[in-house]
Motif scaffolding. Structure first.
Motif, short mmCIF file in Angstrom:
data_model
loop_
_atom_site.label_atom_id
_atom_site.label_comp_id
_atom_site.label_asym_id
_atom_site.label_seq_id
_atom_site.Cartn_x
_atom_site.Cartn_y
_atom_site.Cartn_z
N ASN A 27 1.07 -1.23 -0.06
CA ASN A 27 -0.10 -0.40 0.18
C ASN A 27 0.75 1.36 -0.11
O ASN A 27 0.58 2.28 0.72
N GLY A 28 1.74 1.62 -0.62
CA GLY A 28 3.07 2.34 -0.76
C GLY A 28 3.79 2.85 0.22
O GLY A 28 4.57 3.62 0.70
N GLU A 29 3.22 2.21 1.41
CA GLU A 29 4.32 2.90 2.48
C GLU A 29 5.63 1.81 3.11
O GLU A 29 6.46 0.78 2.23
N PRO A 30 6.39 3.20 2.51
CA PRO A 30 7.53 2.97 2.94
C PRO A 30 8.38 2.12 3.76
O PRO A 30 7.93 1.73 5.77
N LEU A 31 10.09 2.25 3.67
CA LEU A 31 10.80 1.15 4.41
C LEU A 31 10.79 2.14 5.81
O LEU A 31 11.17 1.00 7.00
N ALA A 32 10.87 2.84 5.71
CA ALA A 32 11.59 3.79 7.29
C ALA A 32 9.85 4.37 8.33
O ALA A 32 10.54 3.20 9.27
N ARG A 33 8.91 3.87 7.46
CA ARG A 33 7.88 4.20 8.40
C ARG A 33 7.51 2.40 8.78
O ARG A 33 6.76 2.05 10.34
N VAL A 34 7.69 1.12 7.51
CA VAL A 34 7.63 -0.05 8.52
C VAL A 34 8.70 0.26 10.04
O VAL A 34 8.35 -1.19 10.85
N ALA A 35 9.78 -0.06 9.41
CA ALA A 35 10.96 0.08 10.57
C ALA A 35 10.45 0.79 11.87
O ALA A 35 10.67 0.11 12.83
N ARG A 36 9.25 2.09 11.55
CA ARG A 36 9.33 2.71 12.95
C ARG A 36 8.16 1.82 13.80
O ARG A 36 7.89 1.71 14.98
N ARG A 37 7.15 1.86 12.82
CA ARG A 37 6.14 0.53 13.15
C ARG A 37 6.82 -0.95 14.08
O ARG A 37 5.46 -0.35 15.36
N TYR A 38 6.96 -1.69 13.21
CA TYR A 38 7.70 -2.52 14.12
C TYR A 38 8.62 -2.65 15.12
O TYR A 38 9.36 -3.70 15.64
N ASP A 39 9.49 -1.24 15.37
CA ASP A 39 10.80 -0.82 16.34
C ASP A 39 11.98 -1.41 15.59
O ASP A 39 12.06 -1.86 16.74
N VAL A 40 12.32 -1.62 14.79
CA VAL A 40 13.45 -2.18 13.66
C VAL A 40 14.47 -0.89 13.33
O VAL A 40 13.50 -0.22 12.78
N SER A 41 15.57 -0.88 13.41
CA SER A 41 16.34 -0.60 12.19
C SER A 41 15.47 -0.76 11.01
O SER A 41 15.85 -1.54 10.11
N ARG A 42 15.89 0.65 9.88
CA ARG A 42 16.00 0.45 8.83
C ARG A 42 17.53 -0.66 8.08
O ARG A 42 16.70 -1.82 7.27
N SER A 43 18.66 -0.44 8.86
CA SER A 43 19.79 -1.35 8.18
C SER A 43 19.29 -2.70 8.25
O SER A 43 19.92 -3.63 7.83
N GLN A 44 18.58 -2.84 9.49
CA GLN A 44 17.82 -4.56 10.05
C GLN A 44 17.16 -5.29 8.99
O GLN A 44 17.55 -5.95 8.89
N ILE A 45 16.35 -3.84 7.65
CA ILE A 45 15.82 -4.62 7.40
C ILE A 45 16.61 -5.00 6.33
O ILE A 45 16.65 -5.49 5.61
N TYR A 46 17.57 -3.94 5.23
CA TYR A 46 17.91 -4.21 4.28
C TYR A 46 18.84 -5.27 4.28
O TYR A 46 19.13 -6.33 4.07
N ASN A 47 19.71 -6.04 5.69
CA ASN A 47 20.19 -6.62 6.26
C ASN A 47 19.44 -8.49 5.45
O ASN A 47 20.10 -8.90 5.28
N TRP A 48 18.31 -8.29 6.83
CA TRP A 48 17.43 -9.70 6.47
C TRP A 48 16.91 -9.40 4.74
O TRP A 48 16.78 -10.20 4.37
#
Length: 123
Positions: A27-48
């Motif tokens: 739904n167009g949700e950016p990575l930064a917003r997802v990271a904040r919602r799940y309390d995860v760093s953006r770099s962690q999401i990129y690593n995963w």
């Protein structure tokens, strides 16, 4: 999510990681917003994302991705004669989250533009 002992390190299951990765772009949700919602760093999401793609569990994007673009009426220039004489770059308007609009010269340095966008979105 589970916090274990004194270490206080969070452990994410593979299913939780895939859920978070699936939320990015949904739904167009950016990575930064997802990271904040799940309390995860953006770099962690990129690593995963990198790990799952490398292991073949996350398919690479196939083909181009199309994004919606709105074309509005042309902007009126404040000093058109002066700008044309000086040969300045064209003006670009960027629509940000929450209805914010950012106007800048197309000749702006990428690093400066990145800092400007981050500061406007953080406000």
């Amino acid at each position: 999510m589970e916090i274990l002992g004194r270490e206080r390190r969070r452990r994410w299951t593979q299913a939780q990681k895939l859920e978070i990765l699936g939320a990015v772009g949904a739904n167009g949700e950016p990575l930064a917003r997802v990271a904040r919602r799940y309390d995860v760093s953006r770099s962690q999401i990129y690593n995963w994302r990198h790990q799952f793609k490398k292991s073949g569990l996350l398919p690479a994007m196939v083909g181009p991705t199309f994004l919606p673009v709105g074309i509005g009426a042309p902007m009126l220039e404040a000093e058109p004669a002066l700008e044309r004489r000086m040969g300045s770059p064209s003006i670009v308007e960027l629509c940000l989250a929450q209805g914010r609009r950012l106007r800048f010269d197309s000749g702006i340095a990428a690093a400066a533009l990145t800092r400007l966008i981050r500061s406007v979105e953080a406000a």
